[in-house]
Design an enzyme around this catalytic site. Structure first.
Site, PDB file in Angstrom:
ATOM      1  N   TYR A 107      88.373  43.686  31.795  1.00 56.50           N
ATOM      2  CA  TYR A 107      88.048  44.280  30.578  1.00 56.50           C
ATOM      3  C   TYR A 107      88.189  42.465  29.568  1.00 56.50           C
ATOM      4  O   TYR A 107      88.727  41.768  30.012  1.00 56.50           O
ATOM      5  CB  TYR A 107      88.612  45.030  29.457  1.00 56.50           C
ATOM      6  N   PRO A 108      86.563  42.078  28.813  1.00 57.99           N
ATOM      7  CA  PRO A 108      86.943  41.210  28.064  1.00 57.99           C
ATOM      8  C   PRO A 108      87.448  41.314  27.043  1.00 57.99           C
ATOM      9  O   PRO A 108      87.482  43.085  26.102  1.00 57.99           O
ATOM     10  CB  PRO A 108      85.486  40.999  27.733  1.00 57.99           C
ATOM     11  N   MET A 109      88.169  40.039  25.856  1.00 59.29           N
ATOM     12  CA  MET A 109      88.920  40.552  24.366  1.00 59.29           C
ATOM     13  C   MET A 109      88.598  39.167  24.795  1.00 59.29           C
ATOM     14  O   MET A 109      88.635  38.099  24.524  1.00 59.29           O
ATOM     15  CB  MET A 109      90.475  40.884  25.049  1.00 59.29           C
ATOM     16  N   ASN A 110      88.575  39.119  22.925  1.00 59.51           N
ATOM     17  CA  ASN A 110      88.826  38.330  21.352  1.00 59.51           C
ATOM     18  C   ASN A 110      90.251  38.478  21.033  1.00 59.51           C
ATOM     19  O   ASN A 110      90.763  39.144  20.589  1.00 59.51           O
ATOM     20  CB  ASN A 110      87.554  38.400  20.582  1.00 59.51           C
ATOM     21  N   LYS A 111      90.835  36.745  20.369  1.00 57.41           N
ATOM     22  CA  LYS A 111      91.345  37.178  19.533  1.00 57.41           C
ATOM     23  C   LYS A 111      90.506  37.401  18.300  1.00 57.41           C
ATOM     24  O   LYS A 111      89.948  36.693  17.865  1.00 57.41           O
ATOM     25  CB  LYS A 111      92.372  36.009  19.179  1.00 57.41           C
TER      26      LYS A 111
ATOM     27  N   GLN B 281      97.928  39.907  36.824  1.00 61.58           N
ATOM     28  CA  GLN B 281      96.835  39.887  35.641  1.00 61.58           C
ATOM     29  C   GLN B 281      96.577  37.986  36.103  1.00 61.58           C
ATOM     30  O   GLN B 281      97.117  37.044  36.379  1.00 61.58           O
ATOM     31  CB  GLN B 281      97.289  40.100  34.881  1.00 61.58           C
TER      32      GLN B 281
ATOM     33  N   SER C 239      98.609  42.611  20.268  1.00 57.53           N
ATOM     34  CA  SER C 239      97.336  43.011  20.546  1.00 57.53           C
ATOM     35  C   SER C 239      96.647  44.008  19.275  1.00 57.53           C
ATOM     36  O   SER C 239      95.796  43.914  19.506  1.00 57.53           O
ATOM     37  CB  SER C 239      97.588  43.639  22.097  1.00 57.53           C
TER      38      SER C 239
HETATM   39  O1  76R Z   1     101.626  32.237  31.649  1.00 54.21           O
HETATM   40  C1  76R Z   1     102.730  33.307  31.649  1.00 54.21           C
HETATM   41  O2  76R Z   1     103.342  33.898  32.189  1.00 54.21           O
HETATM   42  C2  76R Z   1     103.421  33.138  30.424  1.00 54.21           C
HETATM   43  C3  76R Z   1     103.113  33.823  29.484  1.00 54.21           C
HETATM   44  C4  76R Z   1     101.378  34.371  29.036  1.00 54.21           C
HETATM   45  C5  76R Z   1     101.225  33.904  28.873  1.00 54.21           C
HETATM   46  C6  76R Z   1     100.209  32.489  27.800  1.00 54.21           C
HETATM   47  C7  76R Z   1     101.191  35.882  29.535  1.00 54.21           C
HETATM   48  C8  76R Z   1     101.812  36.691  29.918  1.00 54.21           C
HETATM   49  N1  76R Z   1     100.018  35.927  28.607  1.00 54.21           N
HETATM   50  C9  76R Z   1      99.477  35.265  28.344  1.00 54.21           C
HETATM   51  C10 76R Z   1      97.922  34.272  27.273  1.00 54.21           C
HETATM   52 MN1  76R Z   1      98.435  37.961  29.461  1.00 54.21          MN
HETATM   53  N2  76R Z   1      97.433  39.282  29.343  1.00 54.21           N
HETATM   54  C11 76R Z   1      96.557  39.902  28.289  1.00 54.21           C
HETATM   55  C12 76R Z   1      96.157  41.220  28.680  1.00 54.21           C
HETATM   56  O3  76R Z   1      95.799  44.306  27.089  1.00 54.21           O
HETATM   57  C13 76R Z   1      95.784  43.356  26.246  1.00 54.21           C
HETATM   58  O4  76R Z   1      96.549  44.093  25.508  1.00 54.21           O
HETATM   59  C14 76R Z   1      95.355  41.916  26.482  1.00 54.21           C
HETATM   60  C15 76R Z   1      95.113  41.645  27.843  1.00 54.21           C
HETATM   61  C16 76R Z   1      97.222  41.624  29.273  1.00 54.21           C
HETATM   62  C17 76R Z   1      96.794  43.474  30.153  1.00 54.21           C
HETATM   63  C18 76R Z   1      98.247  40.813  29.903  1.00 54.21           C
HETATM   64  C19 76R Z   1      98.863  40.926  30.768  1.00 54.21           C
HETATM   65  N3  76R Z   1      97.378  36.642  28.054  1.00 54.21           N
HETATM   66  C20 76R Z   1      96.849  35.636  27.716  1.00 54.21           C
HETATM   67  C21 76R Z   1      96.264  35.646  26.600  1.00 54.21           C
HETATM   68  C22 76R Z   1      95.572  34.456  26.354  1.00 54.21           C
HETATM   69  C23 76R Z   1      95.749  33.826  25.017  1.00 54.21           C
HETATM   70  C24 76R Z   1      95.806  32.383  24.194  1.00 54.21           C
HETATM   71  O5  76R Z   1      95.826  31.393  24.888  1.00 54.21           O
HETATM   72  O6  76R Z   1      95.637  32.484  23.292  1.00 54.21           O
HETATM   73  C25 76R Z   1      95.113  36.336  26.845  1.00 54.21           C
HETATM   74  C26 76R Z   1      94.140  36.776  26.111  1.00 54.21           C
HETATM   75  C27 76R Z   1      96.369  37.394  27.210  1.00 54.21           C
HETATM   76  C28 76R Z   1      96.155  39.126  27.860  1.00 54.21           C
HETATM   77  N4  76R Z   1     100.594  38.209  30.047  1.00 54.21           N
HETATM   78  C29 76R Z   1     101.385  37.679  30.365  1.00 54.21           C
HETATM   79  C30 76R Z   1      99.948  40.047  30.279  1.00 54.21           C
HETATM   80  C31 76R Z   1     101.384  39.896  31.759  1.00 54.21           C
HETATM   81  C32 76R Z   1     101.667  41.097  32.655  1.00 54.21           C
HETATM   82  C33 76R Z   1     102.155  38.682  32.111  1.00 54.21           C
HETATM   83  C34 76R Z   1     103.207  38.971  32.483  1.00 54.21           C
HETATM   84  C35 76R Z   1     103.111  37.643  33.746  1.00 54.21           C
HETATM   85  C36 76R Z   1     104.261  36.820  34.429  1.00 54.21           C
HETATM   86  O7  76R Z   1     105.578  37.233  33.958  1.00 54.21           O
HETATM   87  O8  76R Z   1     104.046  37.041  35.381  1.00 54.21           O
END
Ligand code: 76R
Length: 248
Positions: free
Chosen positions: A144-148, A184, A222
């Site tokens: 799925y795509p998303m925005n902030k 992810q 989120s």
């Molecule tokens: O890279 C890292 O592991 C550090 C922590 C981390 C970052 C910086 C991280 C961990 N994410 C990061 C960035 Mn994420 N992530 C999403 C979604 O459905 C939703 O509510 C959101 C969709 C999921 C399901 C998810 C899962 N993440 C981001 C960003 C960029 C944001 C920005 O730069 O402003 C987005 C859009 C985003 C969205 N995230 C994790 C996960 C999971 C499972 C982790 C843990 C990964 C791990 O520890 O291996």
């Protein structure tokens, strides 16, 4: 102006969703169907060879529901390669039996919210591997795509770095609880496609997608700032399963 988050980019991504024109497929000559299925199989083999040589990665999943019948998710070094893949595929006889359903163009992205200060992330082999990931062959995919959000008091881009970092830490802590259950891949698409990120999740148990996405909905980043597009959910299509899907 707030401090811009620094990002690292890896392989470019194309999510190519198609439906199958089942009526045309059923009415085609047996020999034509065989040729089309052979062409598909040779592409699948070619993509898996690219993956073996670590020059990219491709995931192939059937899609449940009416949004599409299958997806090719390609990761490659350049946008030119992604373009060449889609053009070559479009020239096949098999592609004549498919109809584009949706596509998404982005690039594998890691941001510096959780980075060690002072360290060069590119010296970390784990970071490098995450920028050019071999896509897991998990039973299921969720995309799925998303925005902030940028509205009123809920404007992510007007917040200071420290506030965003604290929220991203909380986000990451939730995510980590799903280690080993959900993988992810976050791909950035600002300037490339209609949303800011693509979220691609892989898991053997599809219920873990639901649990993870639901749990994140309660987390501030989120809950307050996440806007989401259409969700696609699918099942792993090995070359054998693809052949079985096409057999009449
Ligand atoms: O890279 C890292 O592991 C550090 C922590 C981390 C970052 C910086 C991280 C961990 N994410 C990061 C960035 Mn994420 N992530 C999403 C979604 O459905 C939703 O509510 C959101 C969709 C999921 C399901 C998810 C899962 N993440 C981001 C960003 C960029 C944001 C920005 O730069 O402003 C987005 C859009 C985003 C969205 N995230 C994790 C996960 C999971 C499972 C982790 C843990 C990964 C791990 O520890 O291996």
């Amino acid at each position: 102006m707030s401090e811009v988050a620094q990002t690292l980019e890896g392989w470019f991504a194309l999510h190519d969703f198609r439906t199958i024109d089942w009526s045309a497929w059923r009415h085609a000559e047996e020999s034509e169907r065989r040729q089309a299925a052979d062409e598909l199989q040779s592409f699948l083999t070619e993509w898996s060879d690219v993956e073996s040589s670590k020059a990219g990665s491709t995931a192939v999943y059937s899609i449940v529901g009416q949004k599409a019948d299958f997806v090719f998710m390609h990761l490659r070094e350049t946008l030119e390669e992604l373009n060449a893949i889609e053009t070559a595929f479009n020239k096949t006889l098999f592609a004549e039996f498919t109809v584009p359903a949706h596509s998404y163009v982005s690039v594998v992205e890691l941001s510096n919210y959780m980075a060690q200060p002072g360290a060069d992330p590119m010296d970390n082999p784990e970071v490098v591997a995450r920028l050019k990931p071999i896509l897991p062959k998990a039973n299921h995919i969720c995309f799925y795509p998303m925005n902030k959000r940028r509205s009123g008091n809920d404007n992510w881009y007007m917040l200071g770095m420290d506030e965003r970092r604290a929220m991203m830490r909380s986000h990451g802590m939730i995510g980590r609880q799903y280690a080993g259950k959900v993988k992810q891949i976050i791909t950035g698409s600002v300037g490339f496609d209609d949303w800011e990120w693509g979220v691609t999740l892989f898991a053997d148990d599809p219920i873990q997608f639901k649990k993870l996405v639901y749990e994140m909905r309660f987390d501030e980043v989120s809950a307050r700032f996440g806007d989401f597009g259409d969700f696609y959910i699918g099942n792993l299509l090995s070359s054998e399963k693809f052949a079985a899907m096409l057999s009449l």
